[in-house]
Write an enzyme that holds these catalytic residues in place. Sequence first.
Site, PDB file in Angstrom:
ATOM      1  CE  LYS A 168     -15.990 -15.498 -46.199  1.00 19.20           C
ATOM      2  NZ  LYS A 168     -15.704 -14.190 -46.825  1.00 19.20           N
ATOM      3  CG  ASP A 227     -10.036 -14.059 -46.907  1.00 17.78           C
ATOM      4  OD1 ASP A 227     -10.719 -14.264 -47.930  1.00 17.78           O
ATOM      5  OD2 ASP A 227     -10.531 -13.747 -45.808  1.00 17.78           O
ATOM      6  CE  LYS A 243     -11.617 -11.731 -49.784  1.00 13.93           C
ATOM      7  NZ  LYS A 243     -12.239 -11.263 -48.523  1.00 13.93           N
TER       8      LYS A 243
END
Length: 625
Positions: free
Chosen positions: A66, A191, A231
């Site tokens: 990702k 994240d 995120k």
Amino acid sequence: MFKEPPWRLDNLQMLKDSLNEMKSRLNNFNLCEWQQHTNQMNKAGDIISAVKKNVQGELVTQAWCKFYEIASNFFLVPLNEIRREENGNNFTSVHLCEAPGAFLTALNHWLKTNAPDVRWNWLATTLNPYCEGNSYNRMVADDRFIRHTLKHWCFGADNTGDIMDLRNLDVLVERCKLLDGGKRILLITADGSVDCTDVPGEQESAVAQLHLCETVACMHLLQKGGNFLLKLFTLFEHQSVCLMYLLSCVFQWVTVTKPASSKPGNSEMYVVCINFKGRDYVAPYLNILRQHCGNVLPTKAMFHPRDIPSNFLRRLGECNEFFKHHQCQVIKDNISMFRAERYNDILFELKHVKRIVANKYLRDYRLSQIDSANEIVGREILEKSNSSFMNKKWRVDSYNERCKKQDLEPREHLSQICNEAREIESPAEKSYTWHLRAPETLEIQTGRSFNKVRSSHFCDSKIHQILNKIDDIVRDTQSTICFPTAEITREQTQQIDPTHEILSFQFVRDYDSHRMIAEFYDRLEKFQTGQTLVLVGYSLLTQLNIGLLHLLSGFFDKINVEICDNEGYRIKLETYRRNDKVLNDLREILTASHNARKDNMTIWSIIPITILYGKICKHIKTRKN
């Protein structure tokens, strides 16, 4: 800011209800079976294996893929800023909630193949996997990468790594000032997430405060012109709407993206924030933002809806509609394919599609191998690391089944836990001898005090989760449990040679490391040459307990360990000989423990975890503590 009561936007709540209705159709699916099915249906499911095979990258995971995809699709690494004369090709990045470290290895790989002239330094923080007060459900326990790069990790003032504690944030800020003068932090990634398996309909609210704290940390650290990768999940609630507006105010360009390598059926998305307007620009707002950081959600909304331009709200609505539509479509397709008549034929057809997607990923992002000397730790070293005892979340049943368990009476719940425990194999060996060495020097590490051992690197995580489940029931029912019981302890001690000294421990409600240290010191200070010390019910779950055994080996010739079903471990330390150095070490530990308690801290360890891994950890794990 933070003056208005919480508010909702009707169009976003309608999207949320629609998505939750689709998610609710999964409530009866067995979690393991469903995950296996969705992995097989994922058209991008071969990307990870293709990268591992063709690129042989370091710590290649879904997160690795990702990050590499985002870094390749956007100007995430601000090379123009890095190559400005005053920066001199030096580049520092900070990574929040980073465990196990795949963003770092992916960034390293990207730099080595796209900007080999850049001199990169990094610092990361995450919930400390060595904090035994951190639970499996809150943190990523995989430390394969962390244990080799500890000098690059900052776990804050209390050593927990909790970025939602302002004291830890401030320590991180101070630590960053030591990195090239703190002037060249041009990339921050965040994240972080929270385990929302048991509240799938409220995932966004559950993680909202963490995302606010990550953003505030970014505003403390990032240099003007730098970039931020965050995120998020859905953007339906006022917390997310306000956070997105705040980011749009302080960055020149904000994009929401879901990488192809992200699992298509979840709500995960990434916000790419480009060209930070600078710390001076956000300075007037930082104090009030800091006041609303912490583990508790603010009672007020960050902005009033009328403060946010209607055009922004319209665009955010379109963004929500776009991602919600695709997620619902994937879930719907996966449901229709589950145990379909042509299931094997469908999987066969998907193989070709998966191969095309994986090849496109490799081609579009120009992935190539890098020299092993340019890796951070080394792929081979990480692959050899023992990962069999990393965090394994023990959830195989459906959401509805888990909800029913919550309504069970304590006795019924305990019965189910007993059934889970019976699935675990008992150790083959019942006794063995350890030949340990006392540490030459102590490295006393303190951290926030905790009264419950919620995780351990010296025990199969499944076994430890059973222990935690039992403890939760005991606490909920305001009961007490002692293992071994006083009766069993009396019975067992009567069978021990009366010339031996006995020190009994119990698994009790509150873990008290200070009392244990004090008892060892008081007993050993009075010991006579040739005596044997027997520890009954001594726990081998914590770094401190293991470290103390290392230290005690400096007093005794050998250590025999016997596993007794009704009392736990019985550890016999044979043939005492006085050792003034070790006694002084024990006195130093006791003094440090006294001082730590004054600040609500406690001794976590006396020997570095990296040494314990090589000395005793393997020995314990192979016998399934």
